[in-house]
Write an enzyme that holds these catalytic residues in place. Structure first.
Site, PDB file in Angstrom:
ATOM      1  N   LEU A 120       0.802  -1.219   0.000  1.00 18.14           N
ATOM      2  CA  LEU A 120       0.000   0.000   0.000  1.00 18.14           C
ATOM      3  C   LEU A 120       0.841   1.278   0.000  1.00 18.14           C
ATOM      4  CD1 LEU A 120      -2.963   0.755  -0.101  1.00 18.14           C
ATOM      5  CD2 LEU A 120      -2.967   0.892   2.401  1.00 18.14           C
TER       6      LEU A 120
ATOM      7  N   ILE B 109       1.420   2.827  -3.303  1.00 17.76           N
ATOM      8  CA  ILE B 109       0.318   3.604  -3.866  1.00 17.76           C
ATOM      9  C   ILE B 109       0.218   4.960  -3.177  1.00 17.76           C
ATOM     10  CG2 ILE B 109      -2.150   3.557  -4.399  1.00 17.76           C
ATOM     11  CD1 ILE B 109      -0.427   1.299  -5.637  1.00 17.76           C
ATOM     12  N   GLU B 110       0.400   4.979  -1.871  1.00 19.21           N
ATOM     13  CA  GLU B 110       0.192   6.200  -1.109  1.00 19.21           C
ATOM     14  C   GLU B 110       1.320   7.215  -1.292  1.00 19.21           C
ATOM     15  OE1 GLU B 110      -2.204   7.355   0.596  1.00 19.21           O
ATOM     16  OE2 GLU B 110      -3.557   5.667   0.807  1.00 19.21           O
ATOM     17  N   SER B 111       2.561   6.763  -1.212  1.00 17.21           N
ATOM     18  CA  SER B 111       3.679   7.717  -1.151  1.00 17.21           C
ATOM     19  C   SER B 111       4.906   7.279  -1.922  1.00 17.21           C
ATOM     20  CB  SER B 111       4.081   7.920   0.306  1.00 17.21           C
ATOM     21  OG  SER B 111       4.554   6.689   0.857  1.00 17.21           O
TER      22      SER B 111
ATOM     23  N   TYR C 219      -8.254   3.329  -6.820  1.00 16.32           N
ATOM     24  CA  TYR C 219      -7.339   3.075  -5.715  1.00 16.32           C
ATOM     25  C   TYR C 219      -6.985   1.593  -5.610  1.00 16.32           C
ATOM     26  CZ  TYR C 219      -5.385   3.634  -0.991  1.00 16.32           C
ATOM     27  OH  TYR C 219      -4.554   3.658   0.115  1.00 16.32           O
TER      28      TYR C 219
END
Length: 560
Positions: free
Chosen positions: A159, A162-164, A267
């Site tokens: 994850l 995807i986030e950072s 997402y």
């Protein structure tokens, strides 16, 4: 011969009859003895013989008969039953961390056009994949360990891609920060401290703990990992409302069924695309960097404040590498009361602990000072024995700003301030600023044709404020020569005491305002310019306060 006791009757019988009675008595005794014997299944009495209690139990408890095959009946042959034994699972350790991650995949796969689009996007950017996977090598082992310990699907370890892109210093336009991109309010709800000394949303250990806690909480609420991920991105309140709306319309309530923004709609497909690439890198012409299945860093506990430079020197790592593992730190000193644990590369942690035991010099050259009263930066610098420029730079104070009472400043250690930072300061330190100006009451005369709005525009203040100061309506008409009270900014002189202008400065300022009211030429233009500058300074204060005072996000259910 006389007997004391009478003899049994059998002794008075003739010899032949007496023998018969004796034989009969022996036969009866043997019969009774055979009936009292307890069979223990072996054909012999139990050890120790038969006592009265066992005899009574035998006489009252029914016993199953014992069956024995006749001697002429042959026994059957012993057979061997056939059984199917399941194969033994291979316990070979994963070759690297990527293999360990692949073994833990447990979510249902998505197969849609959105997934194909995201696969093409990543596959056409091999340099980007290389950078973010190399960056992840510092943190990925710890995340995998935590996910396995909680028995969660291993897709969640991907994850942060995807986030950072695994950048702990990443900050979004909505002020989400860290690898897991926590919003300020959501971070506070999961005990991620945010102040002028540190931001735990960037902390590797704390943010991972909070993110997995949050995801577990969301999964417990929605019962589906795809919906939990949608709530992590969009907010659980928004997802819950979308599900409720579908239920009212009799529609399905899965991730692919509810209405959501485009960002949330893509997402989970993004995560699925990254999962597919990590599972089959060759199929996407991608090469993953080797990440060993072992810890990258170790945790070291501190009991004293230590400068970052000292830690780097004792552990033999660069300050840049140290901050990459400890990205929550904002200052050049680690405060042990607030950040008792630091991360160091595995081998360097041992080096640091060995050298720390023999270190003889000072550990920290910085400490925190709580400002007792509102003062200018120059006054504060004079109090702590630092230059104004250095004090502004280390505490990120912009020009034209004063420091309010209760603010925490990082200052050099001295004889009076030489102790470690206490816990309540390390956890709650805030920096509150205000402009180096004060509002001074001035009286001006209205001119012919003046309205409240025109007069307010002339002096760079709002018409609503002017109306409030004079207890008039905003649209009230002004008569020529009418006295109007204004609160105009006056820059504080550094030579004044406590921020209060001297009588001479106040009188001079009053004469300038009166002159500008009567002669609106250059003086009026200058006054207007100063007012506009004051408004800009006020806006800067608001912006600075928003950065230094970490308040709850006004967006509520926006992504964490």
């Amino acid at each position: 011969m006389t007997h004391a006791f009478p003899l049994p009757p059998a002794l008075y019988l003739p010899e032949n009859k007496r023998r018969w009675w004796t034989a009969a008595a022996l036969a009866v005794g043997l019969f009774i003895s055979g009936c009292a014997t307890v069979d223990n299944g072996s054909g012999s009495p139990p050890p120790g013989g038969v006592d009265a209690s066992s005899t009574r139990a035998t006489n009252t408890t029914p016993r199953l008969p014992s069956y024995r095959l006749p001697g002429h009946v042959p026994l059957s042959d012993i057979g061997v039953a056939s059984t199917s034994v399941p194969p033994v699972a291979t316990l070979a350790a994963p070759a690297d961390l990527w293999e360990r991650i692949r073994r833990g995949f447990a979510m249902n796969d998505l197969d849609s056009d959105l997934v194909r689009d995201q696969e093409r996007w990543y596959a056409t950017r091999p340099d980007y994949i290389q950078r973010m996977t190399e960056r992840s090598s510092r943190y990925l082992f710890h995340i995998v360990e935590e996910i396995e310990r909680r028995n969660m699907p291993m897709e969640l370890a991907l994850l942060p891609f995807i986030e950072s892109a695994f950048n702990p210093q990443a900050v979004s336009s909505a002020r989400a920060a860290g690898m897991w991109q926590f919003m300020p309010a959501t971070g506070e709800s999961f005990d991620l401290k945010q102040n002028v000394f540190r931001d735990d949303r960037r902390d590797v250990l704390a943010s991972t703990r909070a993110a997995l806690d949050y995801l577990q909480q969301l999964h417990g609420r929605f019962g589906d990992w795809h919906l939990a991920l949608a709530a992590y991105n969009w907010g659980q309140g928004n997802v819950n409302r979308a599900i409720t709306q579908n239920k009212r319309q009799g529609l399905p309530t899965g991730y692919l069924d509810i209405n959501m923004p485009l960002e949330t709609r893509t997402y989970v497909p993004k995560l699925q695309a990254v999962k597919n690439i990590m599972a089959r890198p060759q199929a996407f012409n991608t090469t993953l960097p080797l990440i060993g299945n072992h810890p990258f860093f170790d945790t070291v506990t501190l009991d004293r404040d230590i400068d970052v430079a000292v830690i780097a020197r004792l552990s033999e790592v660069s300050e840049g590498d140290f901050r990459a593992l400890n990205p929550s730190l904002k200052q050049p000193v680690v405060m042990a009361s607030g950040t008792p644990n630091i991360l160091l590369p595995w081998d360097n942690a041992v080096i640091f602990q060995n050298k720390l035991t023999t270190h003889t010099g000072p550990l920290a050259s910085w400490t925190a000072w709580v400002v007792p009263s509102t003062m200018t930066v120059a006054q504060a610098a004079s109090r702590v024995g630092m230059s104004e420029t250095e004090l502004r730079e280390v505490n990120n104070i912009p020009p034209g700003m004063s420091v309010r009472a209760g603010s925490s400043l990082l200052v050099h250690r001295s004889g009076q301030r030489n102790s470690d930072v206490p816990l309540h300061v390390a956890d709650n330190a805030q920096l509150s600023l205000q402009p180096d100006v004060v509002l001074r009451r001035s009286v001006v005369k209205a001119r012919k044709g003046d309205t409240m709005a025109r007069l307010a525009q002339r002096y760079g203040v709002s018409a609503v404020s002017v109306a409030g100061w004079n207890k008039l309506a905003v649209n009230a008409a002004l008569k020529p020569g009418q006295s109007v009270t204004l609160m105009l900014p006056k820059r504080v002189s550094l030579a004044t005491s406590g921020g209060t202008p001297t009588k001479k400065a106040a009188a001079s300022s009053t004469r300038r305002v009166a002159k500008s009211a009567g002669q609106p030429t250059k003086a009026k233009a200058k006054a207007t310019t100063n007012s506009v500058a004051a408004k800009k300074t006020t806006r800067a204060v608001a912006s600075s306060s928003a950065k230094t005072r970490v308040a709850a996000s006004g967006k509520g259910d926006k992504k964490p």
